[in-house]
Design an enzyme around this catalytic site. Sequence first.
Site, PDB file in Angstrom:
ATOM      1  N   ARG A 168      -4.636 -25.369   1.185  1.00  0.00           N
ATOM      2  CA  ARG A 168      -4.184 -25.369   2.577  1.00  0.00           C
ATOM      3  C   ARG A 168      -4.855 -26.463   3.408  1.00  0.00           C
ATOM      4  O   ARG A 168      -5.099 -26.289   4.607  1.00  0.00           O
ATOM      5  CB  ARG A 168      -4.410 -24.002   3.238  1.00  0.00           C
ATOM      6  N   SER A 246       0.235 -16.326   8.760  1.00  0.00           N
ATOM      7  CA  SER A 246      -1.118 -15.969   8.303  1.00  0.00           C
ATOM      8  C   SER A 246      -2.154 -16.636   9.199  1.00  0.00           C
ATOM      9  O   SER A 246      -2.201 -17.867   9.281  1.00  0.00           O
ATOM     10  CB  SER A 246      -1.317 -16.409   6.854  1.00  0.00           C
ATOM     11  N   GLU A 345      -6.363 -20.396   9.865  1.00  0.00           N
ATOM     12  CA  GLU A 345      -5.386 -21.346   9.350  1.00  0.00           C
ATOM     13  C   GLU A 345      -4.797 -22.208  10.464  1.00  0.00           C
ATOM     14  O   GLU A 345      -4.599 -23.408  10.269  1.00  0.00           O
ATOM     15  CB  GLU A 345      -4.279 -20.616   8.584  1.00  0.00           C
TER      16      GLU A 345
END
Length: 355
Positions: A168, A246, A345
């Site tokens: 990520r 998320s 995130e």
Amino acid sequence: MSATLQPLENVPLASRCTMGVGGSARFFIEASDEATVAAAVRWAESRGVPIRILGGGSNVVVADDGLDGLVVKIGLRGVSSREVGDSVEVSAAAGEPWDPFVERAVAHGWAGLECLSGIPGLVGATPIQNVGAYGQEVSQTVTAVRVLDRRSGEIVMLAAGDCRFGYRTSRFKSGEPDRFVVLAVTYRLSRDGVPTVRYADLERDLEARGITRPSLTDVRKSVLTIRRSKSMVLDPDDPNRRSCGSFFLNPIVDAATLARVERAVGDAAMPRWPEAGGQVKLSAAWLIERAGFTRGQAEGPVGLSTRHTLAIVCHDGARAREVTAFARRVRADVEQRFGVTLHPEPIFWGTIGID
């Protein structure tokens, strides 16, 4: 062009972000071509004004007092493709909506993106985040990223190996986050390829539908069904729609940390996935639940999704500071219970954050 560039002033950002919170941008411009992007960068740098790049707004939390800088909304469009042996290279401008792009690839029988169906946002964000889901991530298919290098002022092509992809993350996010503006991305996909089916949720949905040899379309349908069941697709009628998806990354831990978590949990069924170098990825959602949080739990107008504990959602009257306060509480409770620090995130704009 920079001499004639006239950004708008005091433009609200909340409606341009899926979280639906935050103040205004001091300056704002929508760029529909590369020349305008370059001119906007020159305009900001010549005035010492901070600059931020906005795509679909699905991975950003804006401070309540807004951003004292220039926000450039990427509106570049266009898709092209060319066959390369058994593969096809597909290039898409950064402003192309992501899920329609995936839908197009699946319809053509091009494998490599089908598990990334339903993810909100634009093409340009995918290499920045190294977007991934259900066993696929874009680093597996990206071959090149066209960028504006703010350091040199030139437009260049970066090969996949130059992007420093990680879980990520990438060079664009954590290596040199302010250096490049993504203009287009090229993916190499497999013509008439076999779909990726690696995750248990995906296997179960296909099995429930009686599908033993799934097509790309079958896998896309299952992914969308699963994401919809978790409020992970944009649906104007979903009460959990105002989120960044998320909110926390799944933590990747070493053997010693894993052993400590196992002792604290006392549950051999704790979900985990092996990573390179002997490390292990844990489920952030699972840790959040075991720390005492439940789906739908809220503090005022901010709380967890009723369908997924990894998503922080906003309701009427929510403010950015309430989002970060709730996120800090979740992170603190997980850290106190397991000794594992969760990392956010989404990115934060303005005077805001959870550290």
